[in-house]
Design a protein around this motif. Structure first.
Motif, PDB file in Angstrom:
ATOM      1  N   TRP A 102       0.831  -1.204   0.000  1.00 60.91           N
ATOM      2  CA  TRP A 102       0.000   0.000   0.000  1.00 60.91           C
ATOM      3  C   TRP A 102       0.859   1.245   0.000  1.00 60.91           C
ATOM      4  O   TRP A 102       2.008   1.249   0.465  1.00 60.91           O
ATOM      5  CB  TRP A 102      -0.894   0.002   1.253  1.00 60.91           C
ATOM      6  CG  TRP A 102      -0.196  -0.585   2.446  1.00 60.91           C
ATOM      7  CD1 TRP A 102       0.801  -0.016   3.184  1.00 60.91           C
ATOM      8  CD2 TRP A 102      -0.391  -1.905   2.998  1.00 60.91           C
ATOM      9  NE1 TRP A 102       1.223  -0.882   4.168  1.00 60.91           N
ATOM     10  CE2 TRP A 102       0.508  -2.047   4.083  1.00 60.91           C
ATOM     11  CE3 TRP A 102      -1.238  -2.967   2.703  1.00 60.91           C
ATOM     12  CZ2 TRP A 102       0.590  -3.200   4.854  1.00 60.91           C
ATOM     13  CZ3 TRP A 102      -1.158  -4.129   3.481  1.00 60.91           C
ATOM     14  CH2 TRP A 102      -0.263  -4.235   4.542  1.00 60.91           C
ATOM     15  N   LEU A 104       0.010   5.748   0.273  1.00 64.50           N
ATOM     16  CA  LEU A 104      -0.978   6.842   0.280  1.00 64.50           C
ATOM     17  C   LEU A 104      -0.268   8.176   0.095  1.00 64.50           C
ATOM     18  O   LEU A 104       0.825   8.389   0.639  1.00 64.50           O
ATOM     19  CB  LEU A 104      -1.699   6.912   1.634  1.00 64.50           C
ATOM     20  CG  LEU A 104      -2.858   5.993   1.952  1.00 64.50           C
ATOM     21  CD1 LEU A 104      -3.480   6.447   3.294  1.00 64.50           C
ATOM     22  CD2 LEU A 104      -3.918   5.970   0.870  1.00 64.50           C
ATOM     23  N   GLY A 110      -3.308   9.065   8.042  1.00 63.97           N
ATOM     24  CA  GLY A 110      -3.803   9.352   9.388  1.00 63.97           C
ATOM     25  C   GLY A 110      -5.313   9.337   9.511  1.00 63.97           C
ATOM     26  O   GLY A 110      -5.872   9.861  10.473  1.00 63.97           O
ATOM     27  N   GLY A 112      -7.093   6.296   8.464  1.00 67.26           N
ATOM     28  CA  GLY A 112      -7.515   4.894   8.388  1.00 67.26           C
ATOM     29  C   GLY A 112      -7.796   4.403   6.978  1.00 67.26           C
ATOM     30  O   GLY A 112      -8.244   3.278   6.783  1.00 67.26           O
ATOM     31  N   TYR A 113      -7.503   5.233   5.972  1.00 65.79           N
ATOM     32  CA  TYR A 113      -7.805   4.821   4.590  1.00 65.79           C
ATOM     33  C   TYR A 113      -6.943   3.627   4.142  1.00 65.79           C
ATOM     34  O   TYR A 113      -7.422   2.736   3.432  1.00 65.79           O
ATOM     35  CB  TYR A 113      -7.579   5.984   3.621  1.00 65.79           C
ATOM     36  CG  TYR A 113      -8.571   7.123   3.712  1.00 65.79           C
ATOM     37  CD1 TYR A 113      -9.888   6.900   4.087  1.00 65.79           C
ATOM     38  CD2 TYR A 113      -8.193   8.428   3.406  1.00 65.79           C
ATOM     39  CE1 TYR A 113     -10.797   7.943   4.161  1.00 65.79           C
ATOM     40  CE2 TYR A 113      -9.098   9.477   3.471  1.00 65.79           C
ATOM     41  CZ  TYR A 113     -10.401   9.232   3.855  1.00 65.79           C
ATOM     42  OH  TYR A 113     -11.301  10.264   3.912  1.00 65.79           O
ATOM     43  N   ALA A 114      -5.656   3.631   4.531  1.00 67.37           N
ATOM     44  CA  ALA A 114      -4.779   2.534   4.081  1.00 67.37           C
ATOM     45  C   ALA A 114      -5.275   1.202   4.664  1.00 67.37           C
ATOM     46  O   ALA A 114      -5.347   0.190   3.952  1.00 67.37           O
ATOM     47  CB  ALA A 114      -3.334   2.797   4.490  1.00 67.37           C
ATOM     48  N   THR A 115      -5.636   1.218   5.926  1.00 64.88           N
ATOM     49  CA  THR A 115      -6.103  -0.018   6.564  1.00 64.88           C
ATOM     50  C   THR A 115      -7.421  -0.479   5.928  1.00 64.88           C
ATOM     51  O   THR A 115      -7.618  -1.674   5.673  1.00 64.88           O
ATOM     52  CB  THR A 115      -6.281   0.210   8.084  1.00 64.88           C
ATOM     53  OG1 THR A 115      -5.028   0.676   8.603  1.00 64.88           O
ATOM     54  CG2 THR A 115      -6.685  -1.074   8.795  1.00 64.88           C
ATOM     55  N   ASN A 142       9.670   1.029   9.140  1.00 68.95           N
ATOM     56  CA  ASN A 142       8.453   1.622   8.578  1.00 68.95           C
ATOM     57  C   ASN A 142       7.267   1.413   9.536  1.00 68.95           C
ATOM     58  O   ASN A 142       6.403   0.559   9.346  1.00 68.95           O
ATOM     59  CB  ASN A 142       8.162   0.981   7.214  1.00 68.95           C
ATOM     60  CG  ASN A 142       7.114   1.740   6.432  1.00 68.95           C
ATOM     61  OD1 ASN A 142       6.419   2.583   6.991  1.00 68.95           O
ATOM     62  ND2 ASN A 142       6.979   1.431   5.153  1.00 68.95           N
TER      63      ASN A 142
HETATM   64  C1  LIG Z   1       2.052   2.983   5.116  1.00 66.75           C
HETATM   65  C2  LIG Z   1       0.980   4.042   4.938  1.00 66.75           C
HETATM   66  C3  LIG Z   1       0.074   3.694   3.769  1.00 66.75           C
HETATM   67  C4  LIG Z   1       0.160   4.092   6.249  1.00 66.75           C
HETATM   68  O1  LIG Z   1      -0.710   5.207   6.208  1.00 66.75           O
HETATM   69  P1  LIG Z   1      -1.520   5.621   7.516  1.00 66.75           P
HETATM   70  O2  LIG Z   1      -2.302   6.812   7.186  1.00 66.75           O
HETATM   71  O3  LIG Z   1      -0.593   5.685   8.677  1.00 66.75           O
HETATM   72  O4  LIG Z   1      -2.466   4.366   7.762  1.00 66.75           O
HETATM   73  P2  LIG Z   1      -4.055   4.405   7.783  1.00 66.75           P
HETATM   74  O5  LIG Z   1      -4.554   5.096   6.581  1.00 66.75           O
HETATM   75  O6  LIG Z   1      -4.501   3.045   8.061  1.00 66.75           O
HETATM   76  O7  LIG Z   1      -4.368   5.380   9.005  1.00 66.75           O
HETATM   77  C5  LIG Z   1      -4.077   4.985  10.325  1.00 66.75           C
HETATM   78  C6  LIG Z   1      -3.977   6.205  11.210  1.00 66.75           C
HETATM   79  O8  LIG Z   1      -5.174   6.960  11.061  1.00 66.75           O
HETATM   80  C7  LIG Z   1      -5.829   7.059  12.333  1.00 66.75           C
HETATM   81  N1  LIG Z   1      -7.281   7.086  12.046  1.00 66.75           N
HETATM   82  C8  LIG Z   1      -8.016   8.201  11.984  1.00 66.75           C
HETATM   83  N2  LIG Z   1      -9.270   7.904  11.639  1.00 66.75           N
HETATM   84  C9  LIG Z   1      -9.326   6.570  11.487  1.00 66.75           C
HETATM   85  C10 LIG Z   1     -10.379   5.679  11.142  1.00 66.75           C
HETATM   86  N3  LIG Z   1     -11.613   6.107  10.868  1.00 66.75           N
HETATM   87  N4  LIG Z   1     -10.092   4.358  11.061  1.00 66.75           N
HETATM   88  C11 LIG Z   1      -8.854   3.907  11.327  1.00 66.75           C
HETATM   89  N5  LIG Z   1      -7.813   4.712  11.664  1.00 66.75           N
HETATM   90  C12 LIG Z   1      -8.062   6.041  11.738  1.00 66.75           C
HETATM   91  C13 LIG Z   1      -5.306   5.877  13.121  1.00 66.75           C
HETATM   92  O9  LIG Z   1      -5.412   6.095  14.516  1.00 66.75           O
HETATM   93  C14 LIG Z   1      -3.867   5.840  12.669  1.00 66.75           C
HETATM   94  O10 LIG Z   1      -3.158   6.880  13.283  1.00 66.75           O
HETATM   95  P3  LIG Z   1      -1.758   6.595  14.073  1.00 66.75           P
HETATM   96  O11 LIG Z   1      -0.789   6.109  13.029  1.00 66.75           O
HETATM   97  O12 LIG Z   1      -1.419   7.921  14.621  1.00 66.75           O
HETATM   98  O13 LIG Z   1      -2.055   5.539  15.067  1.00 66.75           O
HETATM   99  C15 LIG Z   1       1.611   5.444   4.704  1.00 66.75           C
HETATM  100  O14 LIG Z   1       2.410   5.783   5.793  1.00 66.75           O
HETATM  101  C16 LIG Z   1       2.447   5.488   3.439  1.00 66.75           C
HETATM  102  O15 LIG Z   1       1.926   5.665   2.341  1.00 66.75           O
HETATM  103  N6  LIG Z   1       3.750   5.342   3.612  1.00 66.75           N
HETATM  104  C17 LIG Z   1       4.662   5.410   2.468  1.00 66.75           C
HETATM  105  C18 LIG Z   1       4.562   4.214   1.567  1.00 66.75           C
HETATM  106  C19 LIG Z   1       4.974   2.939   2.264  1.00 66.75           C
HETATM  107  O16 LIG Z   1       5.941   2.924   3.032  1.00 66.75           O
HETATM  108  N7  LIG Z   1       4.232   1.871   1.987  1.00 66.75           N
HETATM  109  C20 LIG Z   1       4.472   0.592   2.583  1.00 66.75           C
HETATM  110  C21 LIG Z   1       5.580  -0.126   1.976  1.00 66.75           C
HETATM  111  S1  LIG Z   1       5.760  -1.696   2.805  1.00 66.75           S
END
Ligand SMILES: CC(C)(COP(=O)(O)OP(=O)(O)OC[C@H]1O[C@@H](n2cnc3c(N)ncnc32)[C@H](O)[C@@H]1OP(=O)(O)O)[C@@H](O)C(=O)NCCC(=O)NCCS
Length: 197
Positions: A102, A104, A110, A112-115, A142
């Motif tokens: 994934w 974003l 931040g 929850g879209y990735a999850t 990471n």
């Molecule tokens: C990895 C990546 C996709 C994660 O993105 P992210 O925004 O942290 O993950 P999510 O979209 O699931 O969001 C989770 C965060 O949103 C928060 N959140 C807010 N509203 C939410 C909701 N309705 N549902 C779930 N989480 C929510 C969570 O608490 C969490 O915050 P925290 O990290 O402070 O605990 C992003 O960091 C990215 O693109 N990184 C670069 C690319 C990369 O490294 N990819 C992976 C290669 S292995």
């Protein structure tokens, strides 16, 4: 089992095949060194991003070993705008193994879209592709990606030490995974819980 790309809906998102028209959106994260820090992708200029996108628009079929599928992520409240992408690769058809990944645009992290997108992808692997086990491979530094794996309920299975020469230095690799049986049990428990709430 096989899968031909088609749009998938979640509560807040649409996952759909990428097209050449998505270049402006994908270029945002393809050119951002911080986003790419722990990814195998290099930082790309616009021409490189267009070439890469062109390859990804053709990653639409899961049928044989090493087949990749790439789906752009849109939010339902901003249709037509790609905020990131999720990917699947069939690592072994005979062993029914799939790998997910994934990325974003930072402006949409931040929330929850990735999850949410990744969960739809694991559903696809388990329910449609017939995967027995789904895994993610990541750099242990990471933490955001580890967070996605943990929210999905994936188990940390491995930490390989300096198994890759990555972006100019030796790097470690971690593997997180879930079995289809575990995924279904967790999903059933969550829907029972939300029906009670
Ligand atoms: C990895 C990546 C996709 C994660 O993105 P992210 O925004 O942290 O993950 P999510 O979209 O699931 O969001 C989770 C965060 O949103 C928060 N959140 C807010 N509203 C939410 C909701 N309705 N549902 C779930 N989480 C929510 C969570 O608490 C969490 O915050 P925290 O990290 O402070 O605990 C992003 O960091 C990215 O693109 N990184 C670069 C690319 C990369 O490294 N990819 C992976 C290669 S292995």
């Amino acid at each position: 089992m096989s899968f031909e790309a088609r749009p998938l809906r979640t509560a807040r998102l649409l996952l759909r095949p990428l097209t050449a028209d998505d270049l402006d959106d994908v270029f945002v994260y393809q050119s951002d060194a911080e986003v790419l820090r722990y990814m195998l992708w290099p930082v790309r200029d616009r021409a490189g991003a267009a070439e890469h996108l062109d390859r990804r628009t053709r990653m639409t079929r899961l049928a044989k070993d090493a087949d990749p599928l790439s789906l752009g992520v849109e939010t339902l409240d901003a249709p037509g705008r790609v905020i990131g992408e999720v990917n699947v690769r069939l690592t072994s058809v005979s062993d029914r193994q799939a790998e997910v990944g994934w990325v974003l645009n930072p402006a949409y992290q931040g929330r929850g879209y990735a999850t949410e997108a990744a969960a739809a992808l694991v559903d696809l692997c388990v329910d449609t592709v017939g995967s027995h086990r789904v895994h993610a491979t990541l750099d242990p530094r990471n933490l955001a990606s580890i967070g996605v794996c943990e929210r999905l309920g994936m188990r940390k299975e491995a930490h390989f030490v300096q198994d890759a020469f990555f972006k100019g230095e030796w790097g470690d690799t971690c593997v997180y995974a879930t079995l289809a049986t575990e995924w279904r049990a967790r999903r059933d428990a969550q829907s029972t819980e939300s029906a009670r709430a």
